[in-house]
Structure formats: C-alpha cells, structure tokens
Design a protein around this motif. Structure first.
Motif, mmCIF file in Angstrom:
data_model
loop_
_atom_site.group_PDB
_atom_site.id
_atom_site.type_symbol
_atom_site.label_atom_id
_atom_site.label_comp_id
_atom_site.label_asym_id
_atom_site.label_seq_id
_atom_site.Cartn_x
_atom_site.Cartn_y
_atom_site.Cartn_z
ATOM 1 N N GLU A 44 84.422 87.438 37.018
ATOM 2 C CA GLU A 44 85.317 87.993 35.997
ATOM 3 C C GLU A 44 84.857 89.412 35.673
ATOM 4 O O GLU A 44 83.757 89.820 36.032
ATOM 5 C CB GLU A 44 85.276 87.123 34.735
ATOM 6 C CG GLU A 44 85.854 85.733 34.937
ATOM 7 C CD GLU A 44 87.312 85.759 35.351
ATOM 8 O OE1 GLU A 44 88.098 86.543 34.760
ATOM 9 O OE2 GLU A 44 87.686 85.010 36.271
ATOM 10 N N VAL A 45 85.689 90.147 34.941
ATOM 11 C CA VAL A 45 85.284 91.493 34.542
ATOM 12 C C VAL A 45 84.006 91.391 33.708
ATOM 13 O O VAL A 45 83.849 90.506 32.874
ATOM 14 C CB VAL A 45 86.431 92.237 33.814
ATOM 15 C CG1 VAL A 45 86.740 91.616 32.472
ATOM 16 C CG2 VAL A 45 86.114 93.710 33.660
ATOM 17 N N ASP A 46 83.073 92.260 33.984
ATOM 18 C CA ASP A 46 81.735 92.236 33.401
ATOM 19 C C ASP A 46 81.758 92.666 31.931
ATOM 20 O O ASP A 46 82.379 93.676 31.581
ATOM 21 C CB ASP A 46 80.857 93.185 34.231
ATOM 22 C CG ASP A 46 79.413 93.157 33.828
ATOM 23 O OD1 ASP A 46 79.083 93.743 32.784
ATOM 24 O OD2 ASP A 46 78.610 92.560 34.574
ATOM 25 N N GLY A 47 81.053 91.932 31.085
ATOM 26 C CA GLY A 47 81.009 92.230 29.658
ATOM 27 C C GLY A 47 80.411 93.586 29.320
ATOM 28 O O GLY A 47 80.857 94.249 28.378
ATOM 29 N N PHE A 48 79.415 94.016 30.088
ATOM 30 C CA PHE A 48 78.837 95.337 29.842
ATOM 31 C C PHE A 48 79.820 96.441 30.245
ATOM 32 O O PHE A 48 79.881 97.485 29.600
ATOM 33 C CB PHE A 48 77.502 95.498 30.581
ATOM 34 C CG PHE A 48 76.381 94.722 29.948
ATOM 35 C CD1 PHE A 48 75.748 95.180 28.805
ATOM 36 C CD2 PHE A 48 75.967 93.515 30.491
ATOM 37 C CE1 PHE A 48 74.717 94.466 28.209
ATOM 38 C CE2 PHE A 48 74.942 92.790 29.908
ATOM 39 C CZ PHE A 48 74.316 93.252 28.761
ATOM 40 N N ALA A 49 80.603 96.214 31.289
ATOM 41 C CA ALA A 49 81.636 97.177 31.677
ATOM 42 C C ALA A 49 82.677 97.296 30.563
ATOM 43 O O ALA A 49 83.111 98.403 30.222
ATOM 44 C CB ALA A 49 82.291 96.760 32.992
ATOM 45 N N ILE A 50 83.062 96.157 30.000
ATOM 46 C CA ILE A 50 84.016 96.163 28.879
ATOM 47 C C ILE A 50 83.441 96.982 27.721
ATOM 48 O O ILE A 50 84.125 97.825 27.131
ATOM 49 C CB ILE A 50 84.327 94.720 28.428
ATOM 50 C CG1 ILE A 50 85.119 93.986 29.513
ATOM 51 C CG2 ILE A 50 85.085 94.717 27.097
ATOM 52 C CD1 ILE A 50 85.260 92.484 29.273
ATOM 53 N N ALA A 51 82.159 96.752 27.400
ATOM 54 C CA ALA A 51 81.520 97.432 26.264
ATOM 55 C C ALA A 51 81.461 98.943 26.446
ATOM 56 O O ALA A 51 81.799 99.700 25.524
ATOM 57 C CB ALA A 51 80.114 96.869 26.046
ATOM 58 N N VAL A 52 81.046 99.419 27.634
ATOM 59 C CA VAL A 52 80.913 100.871 27.809
ATOM 60 C C VAL A 52 82.278 101.549 27.924
ATOM 61 O O VAL A 52 82.402 102.730 27.596
ATOM 62 C CB VAL A 52 79.992 101.262 28.996
ATOM 63 C CG1 VAL A 52 78.584 100.727 28.766
ATOM 64 C CG2 VAL A 52 80.537 100.851 30.332
ATOM 65 N N CYS A 53 83.300 100.825 28.334
ATOM 66 C CA CYS A 53 84.654 101.386 28.330
ATOM 67 C C CYS A 53 85.193 101.469 26.906
ATOM 68 O O CYS A 53 85.822 102.458 26.533
ATOM 69 C CB CYS A 53 85.576 100.565 29.217
ATOM 70 S SG CYS A 53 85.338 100.900 30.963
ATOM 71 N N ASP A 54 84.944 100.428 26.109
ATOM 72 C CA ASP A 54 85.355 100.446 24.700
ATOM 73 C C ASP A 54 84.798 101.674 23.979
ATOM 74 O O ASP A 54 85.466 102.248 23.128
ATOM 75 C CB ASP A 54 84.880 99.183 23.973
ATOM 76 C CG ASP A 54 85.893 98.053 24.025
ATOM 77 O OD1 ASP A 54 87.047 98.289 24.429
ATOM 78 O OD2 ASP A 54 85.513 96.928 23.652
ATOM 79 N N GLU A 55 83.585 102.074 24.341
ATOM 80 C CA GLU A 55 82.948 103.220 23.690
ATOM 81 C C GLU A 55 83.770 104.497 23.835
ATOM 82 O O GLU A 55 83.677 105.388 22.992
ATOM 83 C CB GLU A 55 81.557 103.456 24.277
ATOM 84 C CG GLU A 55 80.546 102.398 23.928
ATOM 85 C CD GLU A 55 79.209 102.601 24.632
ATOM 86 O OE1 GLU A 55 78.278 101.852 24.287
ATOM 87 O OE2 GLU A 55 79.084 103.485 25.517
ATOM 88 N N ILE A 56 84.545 104.601 24.897
ATOM 89 C CA ILE A 56 85.352 105.815 25.106
ATOM 90 C C ILE A 56 86.848 105.512 25.020
ATOM 91 O O ILE A 56 87.678 106.259 25.533
ATOM 92 C CB ILE A 56 84.983 106.536 26.424
ATOM 93 C CG1 ILE A 56 85.262 105.672 27.651
ATOM 94 C CG2 ILE A 56 83.539 107.008 26.389
ATOM 95 C CD1 ILE A 56 85.158 106.426 28.975
ATOM 96 N N GLY A 57 87.186 104.413 24.361
ATOM 97 C CA GLY A 57 88.591 104.108 24.092
ATOM 98 C C GLY A 57 89.375 103.551 25.264
ATOM 99 O O GLY A 57 90.592 103.666 25.302
ATOM 100 N N ILE A 58 88.689 102.952 26.219
ATOM 101 C CA ILE A 58 89.366 102.363 27.384
ATOM 102 C C ILE A 58 89.236 100.850 27.285
ATOM 103 O O ILE A 58 88.139 100.321 27.159
ATOM 104 C CB ILE A 58 88.759 102.893 28.699
ATOM 105 C CG1 ILE A 58 89.016 104.395 28.807
ATOM 106 C CG2 ILE A 58 89.340 102.149 29.907
ATOM 107 C CD1 ILE A 58 88.276 105.072 29.933
ATOM 108 N N ARG A 59 90.367 100.178 27.341
ATOM 109 C CA ARG A 59 90.396 98.719 27.187
ATOM 110 C C ARG A 59 90.543 98.063 28.555
ATOM 111 O O ARG A 59 91.570 98.234 29.202
ATOM 112 C CB ARG A 59 91.580 98.311 26.300
ATOM 113 C CG ARG A 59 91.719 99.085 24.993
ATOM 114 C CD ARG A 59 90.844 98.584 23.906
ATOM 115 N NE ARG A 59 90.938 97.156 23.778
ATOM 116 C CZ ARG A 59 91.008 96.523 22.644
ATOM 117 N NH1 ARG A 59 91.012 97.192 21.521
ATOM 118 N NH2 ARG A 59 91.045 95.213 22.609
ATOM 119 N N ILE A 60 89.512 97.303 28.962
ATOM 120 C CA ILE A 60 89.608 96.589 30.244
ATOM 121 C C ILE A 60 89.349 95.098 30.090
ATOM 122 O O ILE A 60 89.256 94.385 31.082
ATOM 123 C CB ILE A 60 88.667 97.188 31.325
ATOM 124 C CG1 ILE A 60 87.196 97.027 30.942
ATOM 125 C CG2 ILE A 60 89.028 98.633 31.626
ATOM 126 C CD1 ILE A 60 86.227 97.345 32.077
#
Length: 161
Positions: free
Chosen positions: A48-64
C-alpha cells in the motif's frame, strides 16, 4: 536538461508504486494541474502507499493517502494503454527496465530519474521522515528542472521545504 514543456500525459513508475511514484504523481498534479494527464505504476503491486510518504507529502500540501497502488500489468487490465502516454518517468532501475521492455513497440520517451529509495535507510520516526523528505525533495528538484516552475500559484504557497 531544461525543457520546460509539459507533455500531454505522464506516467511515473517505480518498484512498488508505494513511495516514489505516488509522490511524483501527487506533486505533478499539485504543481501543474490539468496541464497533463498523470498516473503512476509499479513493477509490482504488493504494498500500500507508504505512511511516511503520505506524511512528507502532507507537509507540502500534497494529498496521496487515497492513492491505490497498481502495477504495469494492472494498468493494462484497467484499460490504460502505456503507448498512450507521451512520457514515462522511471524512478528506479527496475521500473526503467520494465518501461523500456513494455514500450519498445511504441514511440514515446522514457526518462530515468535516479531517485533514492528511502525504505530501510534510517531508524526511528524523525530519522525516517528526514530520509523520506530527501526523496521528496529530489523528485521536486527533478520535476521543476524538467517541467519548469509550478503553474498553479498555491503549489508554491504550501511549500515549506
């Protein structure tokens, strides 16, 4: 490599479609809006999509967080023709090989961006987040170098890196 032209359709690919290619897909959509049709895929779909990838994208306003990982094979099964993409950007050596193999009968560009796989490179939450941020920032730098500055004004406002 400054080309600053955005192809009509772009496919990002990596090994599992769980970290690098979902980050790139989300970033491309955030930065360039509907200038291009953007998808991503992996050589395999076993994560599945990686939780850390989700977190670092959230930091710059990108929702994955709603990203659904899929393989090249699943793309074909779901009706996405690889030959229909103008550009395939491979973010790992295995995905580059797969893309070149699958597209040898098509006339389209395959680019290789050597992006670090952050998996297992650090211990502890903060150290892992730092490594994932490096991967995110490598993708961002290559994307801006290749396609030019973000077209959408709010793409720059959210950037904290």
């Amino acid at each position: 490599m400054v080309q600053n032209t955005i192809p009509a359709s772009v496919l990002f690919c990596c090994d599992h479609n769980s970290i690098r290619s979902p980050i790139a897909e989300g970033m491309m959509k955030k930065f360039y809006g509907r200038a291009a049709y953007v998808q991503s895929a992996g050589v395999k779909n076993d994560m599945e999509v990686d939780g850390f990838a989700i977190a670092v994208c959230d930091e710059i306003g990108i929702r994955i967080e709603n990203h659904r990982s899929r393989s090249f094979e699943e793309m074909k099964d779901w009706g996405d023709d690889l030959g229909g993409f103008d550009l395939i950007v491979a973010l790992s050596p295995a995905s580059q090989r797969q893309a070149l193999e699958l597209t040898r009968v098509f006339h389209l560009d395959v680019e290789y961006w050597p992006i670090m796989d952050p998996t297992g490179l650090a211990e502890g939450r903060e150290a892992r987040l730092a490594v994932y941020r490096q991967t995110r920032d490598q993708i961002k730098a290559r994307m801006i170098e290749r396609f030019g500055p973000p077209l959408l004004p709010d793409a720059q406002d959210d950037d904290q890196s």
